[in-house]
Structure formats: structure tokens, C-alpha cells
Design an enzyme around this catalytic site. Structure first.
Site, PDB file in Angstrom:
ATOM      1  N   ARG A   1       0.801  -1.324  -0.102  1.00  0.00           N
ATOM      2  CA  ARG A   1       0.094   0.135   0.038  1.00  0.00           C
ATOM      3  C   ARG A   1       0.859   1.279  -0.078  1.00  0.00           C
ATOM      4  NH1 ARG A   1      -4.376   2.944  -0.155  1.00  0.00           N
ATOM      5  NH2 ARG A   1      -4.463   4.637   1.078  1.00  0.00           N
TER       6      ARG A   1
ATOM      7  N   ASP B   1      -0.622   8.450   1.220  1.00  0.00           N
ATOM      8  CA  ASP B   1      -0.410   9.680   1.448  1.00  0.00           C
ATOM      9  C   ASP B   1      -0.790  10.203   2.891  1.00  0.00           C
ATOM     10  OD1 ASP B   1       1.186   9.659  -0.869  1.00  0.00           O
ATOM     11  OD2 ASP B   1      -0.356  10.307  -2.008  1.00  0.00           O
TER      12      ASP B   1
ATOM     13  N   CYS C   1      -2.619  11.818   6.150  1.00  0.00           N
ATOM     14  CA  CYS C   1      -3.889  12.153   6.411  1.00  0.00           C
ATOM     15  C   CYS C   1      -3.896  12.303   7.880  1.00  0.00           C
ATOM     16  CB  CYS C   1      -4.784  11.705   5.806  1.00  0.00           C
ATOM     17  SG  CYS C   1      -6.569  12.277   6.254  1.00  0.00           S
TER      18      CYS C   1
ATOM     19  N   CYS D   1     -13.099  11.269   5.762  1.00  0.00           N
ATOM     20  CA  CYS D   1     -12.410  10.308   4.552  1.00  0.00           C
ATOM     21  C   CYS D   1     -12.228   9.023   4.888  1.00  0.00           C
ATOM     22  CB  CYS D   1     -11.085  11.332   4.179  1.00  0.00           C
ATOM     23  SG  CYS D   1     -10.035  11.137   5.515  1.00  0.00           S
TER      24      CYS D   1
ATOM     25  N   ARG E   1      -3.561  16.035   0.276  1.00  0.00           N
ATOM     26  CA  ARG E   1      -2.925  16.143  -1.154  1.00  0.00           C
ATOM     27  C   ARG E   1      -1.910  17.041  -1.187  1.00  0.00           C
ATOM     28  NH1 ARG E   1      -8.810  16.740  -3.610  1.00  0.00           N
ATOM     29  NH2 ARG E   1      -9.995  15.122  -2.532  1.00  0.00           N
TER      30      ARG E   1
ATOM     31  N   ASP F   1      -5.155  18.706  -6.736  1.00  0.00           N
ATOM     32  CA  ASP F   1      -4.302  17.694  -5.983  1.00  0.00           C
ATOM     33  C   ASP F   1      -2.812  18.279  -6.573  1.00  0.00           C
ATOM     34  OD1 ASP F   1      -2.954  15.297  -5.225  1.00  0.00           O
ATOM     35  OD2 ASP F   1      -4.734  14.257  -5.612  1.00  0.00           O
TER      36      ASP F   1
ATOM     37  N   ARG G   1      -0.138  16.171  -5.251  1.00  0.00           N
ATOM     38  CA  ARG G   1       0.703  15.148  -4.721  1.00  0.00           C
ATOM     39  C   ARG G   1       1.704  14.502  -5.947  1.00  0.00           C
ATOM     40  NH1 ARG G   1      -3.563  11.195  -2.253  1.00  0.00           N
ATOM     41  NH2 ARG G   1      -4.802  12.159  -3.888  1.00  0.00           N
TER      42      ARG G   1
HETATM   43 ZN   LIG Z   1      -8.095  11.570   4.719  1.00  0.00          ZN
END
Ligand SMILES: [Zn+2]
Length: 422
Positions: free
Chosen positions: A245, A248, A250, A261, A294, A332, A334
Site C-alpha cells: 500500500r 499519503d 492524512c 475520509c 493532497r 491535487d 501530490r
Molecule cells: Zn484523509
């Protein structure tokens, strides 16, 4: 501060400005993508102002500013050199063929964990060579796993202990950018990249525009942490299965469990699948990238939450990306182009199970020639109710789903909680 005080802090009394081209060449040779460490040379930053460096910026990413504060406060001797006794990696990583390909790894130093092994002569000569990667071990205790609230995993006494704790190898990586390679990934000119980095940091690193001979930049941003489940040597063994996995950051969800989310549920699901793979004689890998919100940051992220929940018609999936763009000017940032570097660094050539629905991550990994077998989406029963807005919007925008892609008309029906509903 008096000169005596400056001298007592081991700081040079004069300021060395690099705002004009000097025509100097760094005395420390560096050949990115060379066949071995000796030919490549060490990455050396400039903390002393003595000109004996070959990289722009400093170690520790964004924390370099705290280092500066510590020096300013008189708490840290700026001439301090790290004592690296007993800090060597606990697992064997590389070298891999990807390390000697200047285009495969452009955003980290592949020898960053091996500086003592590879560059002891230079260190002995007084050159300030520092690690940009550290490899250690850890034991994870996640409530979802310990209490078995999600998917049941059997303990095995090695990867997953009777206590519910998980044994891992973890690796911290600081960003080290090879500017020509970064520019190439984004299909822009190196000179353009240097100029815009200089301008958009308020002129923070003048060497970017004055020292085109310095090709390495240690940007003041977050890096990545890797968590390996099972034997790290299996990562390059194609007879073993690999579950991975790429996550990013959060903070709100990952750490505090905020329900807007799917980040923590997907991260924990990824960890559980990695444990399962390691228990089946394969190996698991979680890549945790410090790209909060992001990579727009948490302030922008929270502003967007308010804008989403207060807009006419309430928080809904059909306006999900639009609200981010209204606040940030972009959906975004990222940009997954640099993300596969850690996979190349580990010598990975295939991922059997990719625990991600992101088409951008999938495209970036496969563009590097790394095969992806199965893509694994987040099980529906792990999606918090208020996160349905994000999930449906992402599926409609091209995220991977084994199920149905929502129609535009359906998107407007997927609603989140109102700002007054807390
Ligand atoms: Zn999140």
C-alpha cells in the site's frame, strides 16, 4: 549578537551569500547514477559556509528550520557532527541495479543509509557526510488489529504476536533530489524547475539559480516512511508474493480517526493485508508519504471541508473536487511522479497485490516498469458514512473500483454531514 558570542557558537562571523554566480565548481565530485558508491560520491550539504559541499539545502527536510532555531537559541552547537556509532541499518537493503540508473531514482539518495560504510574516508577527512535514510525495527500496536474489530488475523508468533502487536522493519527517508532527473519526470527544463523552486519559496535557495553545477537539492519538505512486514529480502525475490500500500499522509484520519475520509480505514486494511501476505511466506510493504491534504497542507484541507459543507445543496460528491479547486486553485498536488523511487530503491520489479484505488499511483508505478497484479479496493463496510462523498467522487473521477462507476446523476445524491451536524 557579539562576535565573541558568535565565535562561542562556532559560527562564522561573516555571512556567505551565494546570490551571484561564482563560477566555482564543488570540490566534492558527485556522479548521480554511477555504478557504485565510490564512483557516485557522497552528498554533502553546506552547513558551515566553507564551500565544501555539492548539494543545495540541508538535511532533515522541513525540520532543518527547527535546527536553525536550536542554533539561534544557543541550544545546538552548529559545528556538531553526528556520532553515528551503532546507527547502522538493521536490515540489508541493496545495492540494486536501479541505483546505478540516473533516471530510476531521482528524489532520494540510494546510498543514504550506507554513508558510514561507503564514505568513511571522506568522513575521516572532516567532510560532513550525513545519512538521509535510517533503517530500524519496531512493534506496532493498532487497536483495530489488537481488538480484531476488522478482519480476523491469526497470530503466528513472528509477524503477528499473541498480544496483537505486529513486528516490522521501518525505514525513514529524507528527500534528496537530483534536479535533472526530477525535471525529466515532470517533462520540464531543469533551468525552469530551478527558477520556479527559487521563486515559489520566496527566494529561499539562491544556489538553485546561481549554481547550476550543483545538481542535488535537499528540499525543506517531508519525506517517506516505509514499513516492511516479513523478511525485507523477499521484496526482490520474485518467487515470493508482495502486497503493497502506498499511503499519503492524512493526520486527521490516520491519527485522530476523523470520519470525513477513508484514510485510516484504508491504511489499516493495507497493514492487515501486508500481515496476511507475510504470514503466507510473502512480504508486505506500506509506503507512508508526508503529503498532508493532497500535499496542499492541513489549513487548505480544513478550509475545503468548510466550503464543501456550507455550499448550496450541502456536501455532495458531484462538487467534491470543484470545492478543492476553488480554494487551492488545483485539485491535487501530490504528483505521484516521484513516488515510485522508493520501490526502485528497494529493487522491486512487481507488486502482486496493490492496496490502492488511485489511478495516479497505479499509472506512476507501472510507468516505471513495475508490474502490478491485482488492485485491491477498500471494502465497503470499512467506509465511514461521511466519507461516501469522497469515495463516490473518486470512483467517478477514474479511481479503480471492481464495482459500478457512479453516474453523474447519482453523485449529486451522495451527501455528507452538514457543518451544523456535529
Ligand atoms: Zn484523509
Amino acid at each position: 549578537m557579539s562576535e565573541d558570542q558568535a565565535a562561542s557558537l562556532n559560527r562564522p562571523r561573516h555571512i556567505v551569500l551565494n546570490s551571484h554566480p561564482t563560477g566555482d565548481q564543488s570540490p566534492i565530485e558527485l556522479n548521480w547514477g554511477a555504478v557504485n558508491a565510490a564512483d557516485r560520491g557522497p552528498v554533502v550539504t553546506n552547513l558551515t559556509g566553507d564551500g565544501c559541499h555539492n548539494a543545495i539545502g540541508t538535511h532533515s527536510g522541513s525540520y532543518s528550520i527547527y535546527r536553525a532555531l536550536a542554533v539561534a537559541a544557543g541550544a545546538l552547537d552548529p559545528s556538531h557532527r553526528p556520532d553515528l556509532t551503532n546507527t547502522a541499518p538493521v536490515a540489508h537493503i541493496g545495492p540494486h541495479p536501479q541505483w546505478s540508473d540516473a533516471s530510476r531514482i531521482v528524489s532520494m539518495d540510494p546510498y543514504g543509509h550506507l554513508v558510514v560504510q561507503c564514505f568513511q574516508d571522506q568522513i575521516d577527512d572532516g567532510i560532513d557526510v550525513r545519512p538521509s535514510i535510517a533503517v530500524t525495527r519496531a512493534r506496532l500496536s493498532l487497536p483495530e488489529v489488537v481488538h480484531g474489530r476488522q478482519q480476523s488475523l491469526q497470530t503466528d508468533g513472528q509477524v503477528l504476536l499473541e498480544s496483537g502487536e505486529i513486528n516490522v522493519t521501518k525505514i525513514a527517508i529524507e528527500p534528496v533530489w537530483y534536479l535533472p532527473g526530477v525535471a525529466e519526470r515532470f517533462r520540464i527544463k531543469e533551468s525552469e524547475l530551478r527558477r520556479i523552486l527559487f521563486e515559489q519559496t520566496g527566494g529561499m535557495f539562491s544556489d538553485l539559480v546561481t549554481r547550476s553545477d550543483l545538481k542535488i537539492f535537499l528540499p525543506p519538505i517531508g519525506g517517506a516512511t516505509l514499513y516492511i512486514f516479513g523478511n525485507p529480502e523477499y521484496l526482490t525475490d520474485n518467487s515470493r508474493r508482495l502486497t503493497c500500500r502506498v499511503h499519503d499522509e492524512c493526520n486527521g484520519s490516520d491519527v485522530f480517526g476523523s470520519d470525513i475520509c477513508t484514510c485510516r480505514p484504508y491504511l489499516v486494511h493495507g497493514i492487515e493485508e501486508c500481515v496476511r501476505e507475510a504470514q503466507n511466506d510473502g512480504v508486505g510493504l506500506v509506503v507512508y508519504n508526508r503529503k498532508e491534504g493532497r500535499a496542499l497542507g492541513e489549513v487548505t484541507k480544513f478550509l475545503v471541508y468548510n466550503a464543501r459543507k456550507r455550499q448550496d445543496g450541502g456536501d455532495r460528491a458531484d462538487a467534491y473536487f470543484e470545492r478543492t479547486e476553488c480554494v487551492a486553485g488545483v485539485q491535487d498536488v501530490r504528483f505521484q511522479e516521484l513516488m515510485p523511487d522508493v520501490l526502485n530503491w528497494l529493487g522491486i520489479s512487481r507488486i502482486d497485490r496493490f492496496i490502492s484505488m488511485s489511478n495516479m499511483k497505479y499509472d506512476a508505478v507501472t510507468a516505471q516498469g513495475i508490474d502490478i497484479g491485482q488492485r485491491v479496493s477498500l471494502p465497503d463496510d470499512l467506509i465511514p458514512e461521511d466519507a461516501q462523498v469522497e469515495m463516490e467522487a473518486k470512483k467517478a473521477a477514474g479511481y479503480y473500483t471492481p464495482g459500478e462507476v457512479p453516474e453523474i446523476d447519482d453523485l449529486a445524491k451522495t451527501r455528507g454531514r452538514h457543518i451544523e451536524g456535529y
